[in-house]
Design a protein around this motif. Structure first.
Motif, PDB file in Angstrom:
ATOM      1  N   UNK A 221      42.885   4.385 -11.329  1.00  0.00           N
ATOM      2  CA  UNK A 221      43.695   3.778 -10.280  1.00  0.00           C
ATOM      3  C   UNK A 221      43.833   4.643  -9.034  1.00  0.00           C
ATOM      4  N   UNK A 222      43.200   5.811  -8.999  1.00  0.00           N
ATOM      5  CA  UNK A 222      43.248   6.578  -7.755  1.00  0.00           C
ATOM      6  C   UNK A 222      42.232   6.053  -6.750  1.00  0.00           C
TER       7      UNK A 222
ATOM      8  N   UNK B   8      49.105   3.955  -5.820  1.00  0.00           N
ATOM      9  CA  UNK B   8      49.814   3.081  -6.759  1.00  0.00           C
ATOM     10  C   UNK B   8      51.322   3.234  -6.619  1.00  0.00           C
ATOM     11  N   UNK B   9      51.782   4.464  -6.399  1.00  0.00           N
ATOM     12  CA  UNK B   9      53.218   4.694  -6.258  1.00  0.00           C
ATOM     13  C   UNK B   9      53.748   4.149  -4.934  1.00  0.00           C
TER      14      UNK B   9
ATOM     15  N   UNK C  47      50.117  -1.940 -13.396  1.00  0.00           N
ATOM     16  CA  UNK C  47      49.558  -0.618 -13.123  1.00  0.00           C
ATOM     17  C   UNK C  47      49.669   0.291 -14.343  1.00  0.00           C
ATOM     18  N   UNK C  48      50.833   0.294 -14.987  1.00  0.00           N
ATOM     19  CA  UNK C  48      50.981   1.112 -16.197  1.00  0.00           C
ATOM     20  C   UNK C  48      49.926   0.733 -17.238  1.00  0.00           C
TER      21      UNK C  48
ATOM     22  N   UNK D 113      42.447  -0.561  -7.605  1.00  0.00           N
ATOM     23  CA  UNK D 113      43.798  -1.099  -7.463  1.00  0.00           C
ATOM     24  C   UNK D 113      43.768  -2.527  -6.934  1.00  0.00           C
ATOM     25  N   UNK D 114      42.927  -2.792  -5.961  1.00  0.00           N
ATOM     26  CA  UNK D 114      42.827  -4.151  -5.410  1.00  0.00           C
ATOM     27  C   UNK D 114      42.392  -5.128  -6.496  1.00  0.00           C
TER      28      UNK D 114
END
Length: 203
Positions: free
Chosen positions: A126-127, A95-96, A115-116, A132-133
């Motif tokens: 989110x890892x 994410x970062x 994301x937050x 994430x996608x």
């Protein structure tokens, strides 16, 4: 006159989430832009021999209970949606990397918000790249380009280099805000950021 402030953050920090939610209003009141500076908190901690307060005080039930209460109180008093992530602590490296890739792009703020909120409002894990996608799709973000950046070596190295540069600048944790060369750590230092902005703009 101060034209911008730097906001140093990692999505894994609940305090960074809360600071992120209130900082835009503070910046708007003083007519300054926010320069979002993503870092990898584990690298910051390793370089500065630091650790999260929840880890540092993991055996002190009173302290960890207070820290959790303080997060919820901060959110409640400002009308913010906040839930302690069931996946905390988490790995936010992908994410970062996406946040680093987003720098300066028209959708940067949308990405950061998405994301937050996924972590600290909706409790998503989110890892995992697949999660994430899905978040990127749901928020109409450029999925293919961001996913490539999340897994590519160049962005990975650039983010590490940026993290180390911010450690040299004095960063030891997040959230950290810079007004010029003045550094402010933690969400509870935001009133002091306001004072510094007022001082800087009166010079």
């Amino acid at each position: 006159m101060t034209q911008s402030i730097d906001f140093v953050y990692d999505f894994c920090s609940p305090n960074a989430f809360l600071a992120h939610k209130v900082l835009p209003d503070l910046a708007a009141q003083h007519d300054v832009e926010i320069n979002y500076v993503p870092v990898l908190l584990p690298i910051v901690f390793k370089a500065t021999h630091n650790q999260s307060p929840f880890q540092a005080f993991s055996e002190n039930r009173q302290k960890t209970a207070y820290l959790t209460h303080d997060l919820h109180r901060f959110a409640r008093r400002r009308g913010l949606s906040f839930h302690m992530s069931p996946h905390f602590p988490m790995n936010t490296k992908f994410a970062m990397r996406g946040a680093h890739f987003a720098k300066g792009k028209s959708w940067e703020t949308n990405y950061i918000n998405a994301i937050f909120d996924a972590i600290w409002v909706h409790g998503q894990k989110v890892d995992e790249l697949a999660v994430l996608v899905d978040i990127l799709h749901e928020n109409d973000l450029p999925v293919r380009k961001i996913r490539e950046a999340m897994t590519g070596p160049d962005v990975k190295q650039d983010l590490k280099d940026q993290t180390k540069a911010n450690v040299r600048r004095g960063v030891f944790g997040v959230p950290t805000v810079f007004v010029g060369t003045e550094m402010f750590f933690g969400k509870n230092s935001l009133p002091n950021v306001r004072v510094e902005l007022e001082r800087a703009q009166s010079d």
